[in-house]
Every structure is written in structure tokens, then in C-alpha cells.
Design a protein around this motif. Sequence first.
Motif, PDB file in Angstrom:
ATOM      1  N   LEU A 102       0.088  -1.096  -0.047  1.00 53.12           N
ATOM      2  CA  LEU A 102       0.260   0.175   0.115  1.00 53.12           C
ATOM      3  C   LEU A 102       1.387   1.300  -0.042  1.00 53.12           C
ATOM      4  O   LEU A 102       0.331   2.339  -0.865  1.00 53.12           O
ATOM      5  CB  LEU A 102      -1.117   0.694   1.836  1.00 53.12           C
ATOM      6  CG  LEU A 102      -2.047   1.234   1.014  1.00 53.12           C
ATOM      7  CD1 LEU A 102      -2.512   1.033  -0.048  1.00 53.12           C
ATOM      8  CD2 LEU A 102      -2.227   1.283   2.325  1.00 53.12           C
ATOM      9  N   ALA A 103       1.774   1.057   0.901  1.00 53.67           N
ATOM     10  CA  ALA A 103       2.860   2.923   0.932  1.00 53.67           C
ATOM     11  C   ALA A 103       3.373   3.118  -1.263  1.00 53.67           C
ATOM     12  O   ALA A 103       3.599   3.728  -1.111  1.00 53.67           O
ATOM     13  CB  ALA A 103       4.239   1.764   2.168  1.00 53.67           C
ATOM     14  N   ASP A 104       4.215   1.743  -1.183  1.00 51.66           N
ATOM     15  CA  ASP A 104       4.377   1.323  -2.481  1.00 51.66           C
ATOM     16  C   ASP A 104       3.770   2.322  -3.865  1.00 51.66           C
ATOM     17  O   ASP A 104       4.068   2.757  -4.428  1.00 51.66           O
ATOM     18  CB  ASP A 104       5.092   0.213  -2.966  1.00 51.66           C
ATOM     19  CG  ASP A 104       6.458  -0.125  -1.681  1.00 51.66           C
ATOM     20  OD1 ASP A 104       6.456   0.735  -1.434  1.00 51.66           O
ATOM     21  OD2 ASP A 104       7.177  -1.642  -2.546  1.00 51.66           O
ATOM     22  N   PHE A 105       2.238   1.743  -3.200  1.00 54.99           N
ATOM     23  CA  PHE A 105       1.181   2.188  -4.295  1.00 54.99           C
ATOM     24  C   PHE A 105       0.858   3.572  -4.263  1.00 54.99           C
ATOM     25  O   PHE A 105       0.876   4.265  -5.052  1.00 54.99           O
ATOM     26  CB  PHE A 105       0.129   1.867  -4.187  1.00 54.99           C
ATOM     27  CG  PHE A 105      -1.772   1.806  -5.224  1.00 54.99           C
ATOM     28  CD1 PHE A 105      -1.352   1.589  -6.113  1.00 54.99           C
ATOM     29  CD2 PHE A 105      -2.441   2.305  -3.929  1.00 54.99           C
ATOM     30  CE1 PHE A 105      -2.616   2.510  -7.003  1.00 54.99           C
ATOM     31  CE2 PHE A 105      -3.162   3.136  -4.881  1.00 54.99           C
ATOM     32  CZ  PHE A 105      -3.389   2.762  -6.451  1.00 54.99           C
ATOM     33  N   LYS A 106       0.336   4.317  -2.626  1.00 56.09           N
ATOM     34  CA  LYS A 106       0.603   6.236  -2.638  1.00 56.09           C
ATOM     35  C   LYS A 106       1.789   6.267  -3.377  1.00 56.09           C
ATOM     36  O   LYS A 106       2.328   7.927  -4.114  1.00 56.09           O
ATOM     37  CB  LYS A 106       0.153   5.447  -1.130  1.00 56.09           C
ATOM     38  CG  LYS A 106      -0.931   5.689  -0.993  1.00 56.09           C
ATOM     39  CD  LYS A 106      -1.177   5.836   0.814  1.00 56.09           C
ATOM     40  CE  LYS A 106      -2.392   5.154   1.142  1.00 56.09           C
ATOM     41  NZ  LYS A 106      -2.575   5.617   2.687  1.00 56.09           N
ATOM     42  N   HIS A 107       2.887   5.752  -2.894  1.00 48.27           N
ATOM     43  CA  HIS A 107       4.587   6.553  -3.260  1.00 48.27           C
ATOM     44  C   HIS A 107       4.381   6.582  -5.058  1.00 48.27           C
ATOM     45  O   HIS A 107       4.213   8.061  -5.280  1.00 48.27           O
ATOM     46  CB  HIS A 107       5.607   5.592  -2.689  1.00 48.27           C
ATOM     47  CG  HIS A 107       6.331   6.205  -3.693  1.00 48.27           C
ATOM     48  ND1 HIS A 107       7.425   7.925  -2.399  1.00 48.27           N
ATOM     49  CD2 HIS A 107       7.387   6.362  -4.444  1.00 48.27           C
ATOM     50  CE1 HIS A 107       8.188   8.157  -3.777  1.00 48.27           C
ATOM     51  NE2 HIS A 107       8.900   7.367  -4.300  1.00 48.27           N
ATOM     52  N   ARG A 108       3.935   6.205  -5.589  1.00 43.76           N
ATOM     53  CA  ARG A 108       3.758   5.502  -6.969  1.00 43.76           C
ATOM     54  C   ARG A 108       2.444   6.799  -7.538  1.00 43.76           C
ATOM     55  O   ARG A 108       2.741   7.512  -8.668  1.00 43.76           O
ATOM     56  CB  ARG A 108       3.123   4.484  -7.579  1.00 43.76           C
ATOM     57  CG  ARG A 108       3.241   4.159  -9.168  1.00 43.76           C
ATOM     58  CD  ARG A 108       4.667   3.960  -9.841  1.00 43.76           C
ATOM     59  NE  ARG A 108       4.790   4.290 -11.009  1.00 43.76           N
ATOM     60  CZ  ARG A 108       5.830   4.470 -12.072  1.00 43.76           C
ATOM     61  NH1 ARG A 108       6.040   5.800 -11.455  1.00 43.76           N
ATOM     62  NH2 ARG A 108       5.270   4.420 -13.146  1.00 43.76           N
ATOM     63  N   ILE A 109       1.718   6.407  -6.777  1.00 45.69           N
ATOM     64  CA  ILE A 109      -0.029   7.302  -7.053  1.00 45.69           C
ATOM     65  C   ILE A 109       1.306   8.648  -7.134  1.00 45.69           C
ATOM     66  O   ILE A 109       0.673   9.535  -7.782  1.00 45.69           O
ATOM     67  CB  ILE A 109      -0.861   7.103  -6.456  1.00 45.69           C
ATOM     68  CG1 ILE A 109      -1.451   5.826  -6.632  1.00 45.69           C
ATOM     69  CG2 ILE A 109      -1.665   8.328  -6.523  1.00 45.69           C
ATOM     70  CD1 ILE A 109      -2.219   5.904  -8.203  1.00 45.69           C
ATOM     71  N   LYS A 110       1.931   9.640  -5.768  1.00 44.84           N
ATOM     72  CA  LYS A 110       2.409  10.654  -5.594  1.00 44.84           C
ATOM     73  C   LYS A 110       3.243  11.024  -6.991  1.00 44.84           C
ATOM     74  O   LYS A 110       3.634  12.002  -7.287  1.00 44.84           O
ATOM     75  CB  LYS A 110       2.775  10.784  -4.698  1.00 44.84           C
ATOM     76  CG  LYS A 110       1.822  10.956  -3.172  1.00 44.84           C
ATOM     77  CD  LYS A 110       2.056  10.975  -1.934  1.00 44.84           C
ATOM     78  CE  LYS A 110       1.310  11.055  -0.943  1.00 44.84           C
ATOM     79  NZ  LYS A 110       1.511  11.056   0.550  1.00 44.84           N
TER      80      LYS A 110
END
Length: 118
Positions: A102-110
Motif C-alpha cells: 500500500l505504501a509503494d502504491f501511494k508513493h507511485r501515485i504521488k
Amino acid sequence: MFRSRGTEGPLSPLLANILLHQLDIELEKRGHRFARYADDMVILVKSQRAAQRVMDSITRYLETTLKLKVNLAKSKAATMSECAFLGFTIKGKKIRWTDKALADFKHRIKELTGRSWG
């Protein structure tokens, strides 16, 4: 879970699929339910005792028959709530992302949708 060693690079998943095809056949022959993606694998059993027995048996098969080294630090026998597979875990009847996924996904979206992005 099994992780191959020393096959980093673009051919790693392909080589893992070729090498571990025999394991798939063996698991089907034994009647196990399992999922495998390249060198990541989860085998579903009903009890912790069965999980340990299957892990010992499959580790022995990989090391003796297929001549592959199993990384015991990354391999474990655990309940579904303690086990993550490809960034997801099953809790009750729900599939949840692991915290890291989830943290990796949020970082990628940002990264993709920064404030300066018109």
C-alpha cells in the motif's frame, strides 16, 4: 515459499517457471492446492502441523530432485492471516494489501500525479 538465488535480471521469472514446472506437476500429483508466480509460491493446507510436514517434504524435493537451494529465511509455514503473497494477505473473507504494498502504491501515485503536473 521458495525463492531462487543467483538468477537476477529479465530472464529470472522465465527461468523460474521452467525450473519449477516439475514442482507444479509434483504438487498436483500430491493433490495440493497452491499458487505460484515465478519463484514465489503458497501451498494451502488445513493445519499448522500439515503445513510444517508439507514444507519439509517440498524442501526435500526441491533440494534432492531439482537440485535447487531453498532460502529457509524467506520460507515459512504459517496461517493465512500471517502469510503475504505478492503484496496481499487474506483476513477472514477479505483480501487486503500488505502495508508495504500500500505504501509503494501511494508513493507511485504521488510520483505520477504531482502538484506541478498540469
